[in-house]
Each structure stands twice: as C-alpha cells, then as structure tokens.
Motif scaffolding. Structure first.
Motif, PDB file in Angstrom:
ATOM      1  N   ASN A  89      13.432  57.675 -18.494  1.00  0.00           N
ATOM      2  CA  ASN A  89      13.080  56.416 -19.175  1.00  0.00           C
ATOM      3  C   ASN A  89      11.923  55.710 -18.478  1.00  0.00           C
ATOM      4  OD1 ASN A  89      14.775  55.950 -16.983  1.00  0.00           O
ATOM      5  ND2 ASN A  89      15.579  54.039 -17.816  1.00  0.00           N
ATOM      6  N   LYS A  90      10.922  56.497 -18.152  1.00  0.00           N
ATOM      7  CA  LYS A  90       9.733  55.948 -17.501  1.00  0.00           C
ATOM      8  C   LYS A  90       8.922  55.170 -18.522  1.00  0.00           C
ATOM      9  CE  LYS A  90       5.912  57.489 -14.553  1.00  0.00           C
ATOM     10  NZ  LYS A  90       6.346  56.749 -13.378  1.00  0.00           N
ATOM     11  N   ALA A  91       8.402  54.003 -18.105  1.00  0.00           N
ATOM     12  CA  ALA A  91       7.646  53.131 -19.017  1.00  0.00           C
ATOM     13  C   ALA A  91       6.256  52.845 -18.486  1.00  0.00           C
ATOM     14  CB  ALA A  91       8.406  51.822 -19.238  1.00  0.00           C
ATOM     15  N   ASP A  92       5.749  53.688 -17.604  1.00  0.00           N
ATOM     16  CA  ASP A  92       4.420  53.487 -17.028  1.00  0.00           C
ATOM     17  C   ASP A  92       3.368  54.065 -17.959  1.00  0.00           C
ATOM     18  OD1 ASP A  92       2.429  52.778 -15.390  1.00  0.00           O
ATOM     19  OD2 ASP A  92       3.036  53.993 -13.672  1.00  0.00           O
ATOM     20  N   ASP A  93       2.202  53.426 -17.989  1.00  0.00           N
ATOM     21  CA  ASP A  93       1.112  53.933 -18.826  1.00  0.00           C
ATOM     22  C   ASP A  93       0.567  55.252 -18.296  1.00  0.00           C
ATOM     23  OD1 ASP A  93       1.379  51.685 -20.375  1.00  0.00           O
ATOM     24  OD2 ASP A  93      -0.173  50.557 -19.305  1.00  0.00           O
ATOM     25  N   GLU A  94       0.503  55.384 -16.986  1.00  0.00           N
ATOM     26  CA  GLU A  94      -0.014  56.600 -16.370  1.00  0.00           C
ATOM     27  C   GLU A  94       1.144  57.408 -15.797  1.00  0.00           C
ATOM     28  OE1 GLU A  94      -2.832  55.502 -13.461  1.00  0.00           O
ATOM     29  OE2 GLU A  94      -4.199  54.509 -14.877  1.00  0.00           O
ATOM     30  N   PHE A  95       1.114  58.702 -16.090  1.00  0.00           N
ATOM     31  CA  PHE A  95       2.179  59.550 -15.575  1.00  0.00           C
ATOM     32  C   PHE A  95       1.908  59.862 -14.102  1.00  0.00           C
ATOM     33  CE2 PHE A  95       4.129  63.635 -14.606  1.00  0.00           C
ATOM     34  CZ  PHE A  95       5.408  63.436 -15.060  1.00  0.00           C
ATOM     35  N   SER A  96       2.885  59.550 -13.267  1.00  0.00           N
ATOM     36  CA  SER A  96       2.744  59.804 -11.840  1.00  0.00           C
ATOM     37  C   SER A  96       4.088  60.234 -11.286  1.00  0.00           C
ATOM     38  CB  SER A  96       2.239  58.554 -11.107  1.00  0.00           C
ATOM     39  OG  SER A  96       3.142  57.490 -11.290  1.00  0.00           O
ATOM     40  N   GLY A  97       4.084  61.298 -10.508  1.00  0.00           N
ATOM     41  CA  GLY A  97       5.310  61.800  -9.910  1.00  0.00           C
ATOM     42  C   GLY A  97       5.460  61.309  -8.484  1.00  0.00           C
ATOM     43  N   PRO A  98       6.402  61.863  -7.767  1.00  0.00           N
ATOM     44  CA  PRO A  98       6.588  61.482  -6.358  1.00  0.00           C
ATOM     45  C   PRO A  98       5.367  61.832  -5.519  1.00  0.00           C
ATOM     46  CG  PRO A  98       8.498  62.674  -7.215  1.00  0.00           C
ATOM     47  CD  PRO A  98       7.419  62.816  -8.234  1.00  0.00           C
TER      48      PRO A  98
END
Length: 463
Positions: A89-98
């Motif tokens: 349920n990520k809501a960030d505009d940019e996809f970023s992992g650990p």
C-alpha cells in the motif's frame, strides 16, 4: 580470499535453494522509528522504518575452520540475491526500495539485511470523532513476484518493534500488532503471503481543545447573552451576526484539514449545531425586537399573554420594571394607575377642608340661572330670581360667569380625554415592552441550557 571463493560462479538472479520445489523462508521484522507526518486530507502516513530481513542462502556457506575461524562477514547487498519484498500500500509518487546497505553473512549461510526506509503508505482516516479520534494504519509487506510456493514470509515477532520509537507531537502510538495473510488474487492461482502491521494511533487532542474547542464554547456562550442586551441598545442583532461569522471562520479552519468525506467530524457537528442555534437566536431576536417596538397602532396585549407572560413568567424569570420588585405585584400597580387616571379625568379632586371646588360653585350658579331663565319664558317668576332681577349688576355677573365656565369645562374635558388616551397608549406600549423583556429572559435561559448540554454531549462522546 573467502569473498572471492564465495562469489565465484554465484548468480544473484537465481533463488538460492538446492531444491527448487521447496519454498525459501524469509523472516521479516519491522522497527518503527518515527512517525514523520499524517496527512488526513490526502490520507497518507509517512513513517521512518527499519526493515530487517533474514533468510538462508544455500550457496554462501563455508567452513569457518578453513578460514581462521571467521564466522561472519559483511558484503554489499547488491552482490547477492535479495527477496523482492515491497510495501503493497505504498502511496509515494516515486518508486523507491530499501537502501542498498551491507548484509551480514554467516558461515551457515544465514543472511541478515537491515535497511532503513522512509515509507509513504495509504491510510484510511476516520475523522468522525476528531479531535478525539483513533486511527489504524496498515503497512502490508509481501513479495512482488514470488508466490507462496517460492517464498514463504514469516514474522520475526508478533508485533512491530517500538523500543526505539521517537514520540510524535500529535500522535500517540499504542501498538503495532502483526498478522500473516495468504491471499489468492484473481490474476493467479498461486497463494501470495503477506504480513500486515497495524499501527494503532491516538491523536493528542490538547492542541485542538485549546485552539478550536474552547474558543468555540466561549463564543457559543455569547449567543444567549444577546437576549440580555437592552432592546434600545441596537446591538442585539449585530452581536448574533458577529458570533455567527466567528464560528464560520473556525468551521473553515476545521474543513481545510479534514478529508472531503461523508463522515462529519465531531467538532464539525458541534460547530454546525452551534451555528444553527445562533441563527435561531438571531431570528428570535428580530421577532422580539418587533414586539418591543409595538406602538399606539398595535393591538392590545391578549388576555392569555397578560396572564401567562406578564403575571406568571415575569415572576419566574425575575423581570420587574423600575420601582417594582418581587413583593409588589404588577397587577396591583396597573390597577393603581388606572384608578388615578380615571380620577383625574373625572375631576374628582377633594380639598382637605371638605368644601366644594370652584367649578362646583360655578356650576350651582349656572344651574340656578338656567332654571330661572326657563321659568321666566313661561311667565312664571315665582321668586326664584326676583332678588337677582332687582339687582342688574348681579345678573350680569351670573351671565358672564356661566359662559366663561362653560368654555373652561370643555377645555378641561378635552385635556382629560387627551391625557386618558396618552396614558392608555403608554400603558399599552409598556405592556408590549414587558412581554418582549420576559421573552428575552426566557429564551436566554433556554439557549444557555442548550449550549451547556451540547458541550456536555461532545465531552461525553469524546471520553
């Protein structure tokens, strides 16, 4: 030497298991470090997490005795295979992992990967009891491409770790329980396990109590005081409109921070109820002002209004005129005024010595003269005015006195009628003003009770 021996012929693109039919166990543990922001309007929770993942790599084992007892080593995480566990349920505009931090590699093949992450997750915010609300925000982690037959996710603890949690100025964290779910999606027939951490948050309401709630309560208590203002001050309606505008400003402040949903916040309901009450009080004030300014053209006060409002309600709400108190009934005072007006109008004033007034004496001479004149016209002068006729000076005095007093009688009668009408008009206007004053006092206490009950109700729902 060991690093070169381990990574020779090693591929980080393949799942590190000896038997491809078996699932690789990955243990997930989440540590909540800080709640950075809760955006109620956009329903986004921003949190700072420490994510720990532990698994066994079948191709990264060694005999520690062969390497001088070396039991563990740290190598860059991008050189080895890593599970693709992401926040669903990520809501960030940019996809970023650990963050690509180092992993701890042990001789038995156990790999521990600790990485920090700032996550923005969607959170369904229920503001029904704002600012005394509790929120539950879910953080769901799972593999994006591997199903449950390839990677099995397990929980390292029954809940999230809060030992290093930094307290938030707006939210209190009451726990972070974790549950494992296995979901069958419509696109695929394989099971997909995930772990959901539920963040239990409670809003710190002190800021909103002192900045939104208490000013609203204080302003709402000003509305009933508008009924206590004198009607001749001209500020009764202005006070109600000013209070209504002040509450509208506070209502807009609450609406700007709340999400546009069907659920109205508790404080918003209180504002709406208070604004409705103030609108009703302003309308009643206008109605009572019309009653207060009833003049000579108005109808008299109905009998039921005199009995109910003037005689009874005025005593209950302690409404008295100037010079009147609780021991002097208004009814008796009205009777005294009525008797005095009638006495003055009829000219029944008595002298202290018991003698007739000058008007009565003149009226006797006037009646005597008229009687004698009539008898003279009929030829019957039986001595009633013989002695007066023998003295012409006396007769002229009687005739002048009678005509002069007749004019005075007409003037006195006209003045008495005007005085009587003026007193009746003033008495009628005073009765309407008394009715308006009693109604003002009645509605003031009614609205005070309503404001008090609404304040108690909102506190009761909050607790």
């Amino acid at each position: 030497m060991l690093f070169k021996d381990l990574l020779d012929n090693y591929s980080n693109a393949l799942r590190p298991v000896e038997d491809t039919d078996k699932a690789l166990n990955v243990t997930l543990q989440i540590t909540l470090s800080q709640i950075k922001d809760m955006d109620e309007r956009n329903q986004i929770l921003t949190a700072y997490l420490w994510i720990r993942q532990t698994w066994y790599d079948a191709y990264l084992k060694w005999d520690k005795e062969a390497y001088d007892g070396l039991d563990s080593m740290r190598i860059p995480s991008n050189l080895i295979w890593r599970p693709d566990i992401v926040l669903y349920n990520k809501a960030d505009d940019e996809f970023s992992g650990p963050v690509d931090t180092n992993v701890v590699l042990r001789s038995n093949g156990e790999i521990t990967w600790d990485s920090p992450a700032i996550t923005k997750s969607s959170c369904v915010v229920d503001v029904s009891y704002f600012p005394f609300d509790d929120q539950q925000c879910n953080l769901t982690f799972g593999s994006w491409t591997y199903n449950g037959n390839q990677i099995d996710i397990t929980m390292g603890m029954d809940s999230g770790d809060l030992s290093d949690f930094v307290e938030n100025v707006e939210w209190e964290c009451h726990g972070m329980p974790a549950t494992k779910n296995v979901i069958m999606y419509g696109c695929c027939s394989d099971p997909y396990p995930d772990i959901t951490y539920t963040l239990l948050l409670k809003r710190r309401s002190s800021f909103y109590i002192f900045n939104l709630l208490i000013p609203c309560v204080m302003i709402s208590f000003l509305a009933p005081l508008g009924f206590y203002l004198p009607a001749d001050s001209g500020e009764k309606v202005s006070l109600g409109v000013t209070v209504l505008l002040a509450l509208t400003v506070f209502q807009l402040m609450v609406a700007e921070s709340m999400p546009p949903s069907e659920s109205v916040p508790l404080i918003g309901k209180y504002y709406i109820a208070t604004m409705t009450m103030i609108t009703a009080s302003t309308a009643l004030t206008i109605f009572i002002m019309n009653i207060h300014h009833c003049g000579a053209e108005a109808k008299p006060v109905p009998k039921w209004a005199k009995v109910v409002i003037i005689d009874y309600m005025s005593k209950i709400f302690f409404v008295y005129e100037v010079g009147e108190n609780c021991t002097t009934a208004y009814k008796e005072k009205r009777k005294e005024v009525k008797v005095q007006v009638e006495t003055q109008a009829n000219g029944k004033f008595k002298k202290p010595h018991g003698k007739g007034t000058q008007s009565e004496v003149s009226r006797k001479y006037h009646d005597k003269y008229e009687t004698c004149a009539v008898e003279e016209l009929h030829g019957n002068l039986n001595g009633c005015l013989k002695e007066d006729l023998s003295h012409p000076e006396k007769l002229n005095m009687h005739m002048c006195s009678c005509s002069h007093h007749e004019k005075i009688f007409k003037n006195i009668d006209y003045i008495a009628n005007c005085f009587r009408e003026q007193k009746a008009t003033c008495a009628k206007g005073a009765e309407w003003k008394k009715v308006a004053k009693v109604m003002d006092r009645f509605f003031m206490w009614v609205f005070f009770i309503m404001v008090f009950l609404m304040s108690i109700l909102i506190i009761g729902k909050a607790t």
